[in-house]
Scaffold this active site. Structure first.
Site, PDB file in Angstrom:
ATOM      1  N   SER A   1     -15.659  15.235   8.015  1.00  0.00           N
ATOM      2  CA  SER A   1     -15.853  16.283   6.508  1.00  0.00           C
ATOM      3  C   SER A   1     -16.431  17.070   6.652  1.00  0.00           C
ATOM      4  CB  SER A   1     -16.413  14.939   5.470  1.00  0.00           C
ATOM      5  OG  SER A   1     -15.268  14.062   5.104  1.00  0.00           O
TER       6      SER A   1
ATOM      7  N   TYR B   1      -7.782  15.794  -6.280  1.00  0.00           N
ATOM      8  CA  TYR B   1      -8.212  16.859  -5.563  1.00  0.00           C
ATOM      9  C   TYR B   1      -7.515  16.958  -4.478  1.00  0.00           C
ATOM     10  CZ  TYR B   1     -11.671  13.942  -2.029  1.00  0.00           C
ATOM     11  OH  TYR B   1     -11.841  12.797  -1.513  1.00  0.00           O
ATOM     12  N   PRO B   2      -6.911  18.259  -4.190  1.00  0.00           N
ATOM     13  CA  PRO B   2      -6.531  18.045  -2.625  1.00  0.00           C
ATOM     14  C   PRO B   2      -7.318  18.848  -1.730  1.00  0.00           C
ATOM     15  CG  PRO B   2      -6.867  20.254  -4.063  1.00  0.00           C
ATOM     16  CD  PRO B   2      -7.072  19.502  -4.883  1.00  0.00           C
ATOM     17  N   MET B   3      -6.954  18.783  -0.427  1.00  0.00           N
ATOM     18  CA  MET B   3      -7.975  19.431   0.386  1.00  0.00           C
ATOM     19  C   MET B   3      -6.977  19.381   1.777  1.00  0.00           C
ATOM     20  SD  MET B   3      -9.734  15.129   2.094  1.00  0.00           S
ATOM     21  CE  MET B   3      -9.470  16.222   3.549  1.00  0.00           C
TER      22      MET B   3
ATOM     23  N   ARG C   1       1.221  -1.430  -0.430  1.00  0.00           N
ATOM     24  CA  ARG C   1      -0.299   0.111   0.200  1.00  0.00           C
ATOM     25  C   ARG C   1       0.575   1.246   0.266  1.00  0.00           C
ATOM     26  NH1 ARG C   1      -4.346  -0.542   4.775  1.00  0.00           N
ATOM     27  NH2 ARG C   1      -4.622   1.685   3.913  1.00  0.00           N
TER      28      ARG C   1
END
Length: 281
Positions: A250, A172-174, A158
């Site tokens: 989130s 996407y970035p976060m 992994r």
């Protein structure tokens, strides 16, 4: 002594990751002679083909090309390598291709494949605290290093993954919110562990249809994490991300950057994508 005295969870680092987004200079491409276009396509295919296959031994160290949708760009390249130095060399070699004269960088993202160890961290910190071992002492550092080494060995596949086979990519970035009233980093280890567990349970329900690579980018780029999702049906991205918006990690604590959606473009199909025949590309 509280196990929360050390708030940062342990993490495992793996492959270094580079995303490159480009706009293609179609007017300049159309102005070329057909023979020049064919030569450049052949050179690019010869360069990209072995990178898609990856290394025969050791870590896969693959690259993949995707055709972007929307105005943010035309092509997206994703590279996984063992070091930043290898990514820098790859970036330079790519720039030497004749085709690169027609690629205008529109965005990029640098990160490292990351696996968080909330559960192991909580157990380890609690055990060390119970034994009276102060954080960052020699003994504490040694015990933590042993945990990280065991986990890294167990999770090698992994940490140094192959690029999943899904036809579609969503990247996407976060960030985690750090506001005056809502701040992820002021929550206790136990609270963050609980929220990440609940968040992960949603993702597990989509494990058969979506593969993911999570990478950390604190200190490397403008956001804290990069998320790559791979699937054969792009609509599953919408379902998964929408459902995750309702979980606490989130809904309260996540900030999202721009989303990039793209279709895998194998190098052998690059000539067709760049073809001017029939008025399509």
């Amino acid at each position: 002594m509280s196990a929360d005295l050390h708030p940062a969870p342990l993490t495992l680092d793996g492959s270094c990751v580079l995303h490159q987004m480009f706009r293609f200079d179609w007017p300049a491409w159309r102005a070329l002679e057909a023979g020049d276009r064919q030569r450049m396509v052949a050179e690019a295919q010869a360069f990209l083909g072995p990178l898609e296959a990856g290394a025969a031994e050791g870590h896969p160290n693959q690259s993949a090309v995707f055709a972007q949708l929307g105005h943010k760009g035309d092509l997206l390249l994703m590279h996984l390598r063992d070091s930043m130095e290898e990514l820098a060399r790859l970036e330079r070699d790519l720039a030497k291709l004749e085709l690169s004269d027609y690629l205008e960088p529109s965005e990029s993202y640098v990160s490292v494949v990351e696996l968080g160890l909330y559960e192991s961290s909580a157990k380890t910190y609690a055990q060390l605290a119970m034994e009276g071992i102060e954080p960052h002492t020699e003994v504490w550092n040694q015990r933590v290093a042993e945990v990280v080494a065991r986990q890294a060995e167990a999770m090698g596949v992994r940490l140094f993954p192959r690029i999943p086979e899904g036809k579609y990519l969503c990247f996407y970035p976060m960030d985690r919110r750090r506001g005056e009233e809502v701040n992820w980093y002021t929550q206790s280890m136990a609270e963050r562990q609980r929220m990440m567990h609940d968040h992960g349970m949603i993702g597990r329900r989509y494990a058969d249809s979506v593969k993911q690579i999570i990478s950390g980018s604190i200190g490397f780029d403008d956001w804290e994490w990069g998320v790559d999702l791979f699937a054969d049906d792009p609509k599953v991205f919408k379902k998964l991300i929408y459902e995750m918006r309702f979980d606490e990690a989130s809904a309260l604590y996540a900030e999202f950057g721009p989303f990039y959606i793209a279709v895998k473009l194998p190098s052998q199909e690059l000539g067709q994508w760049l073809s001017l025949e029939g008025g399509t590309r």
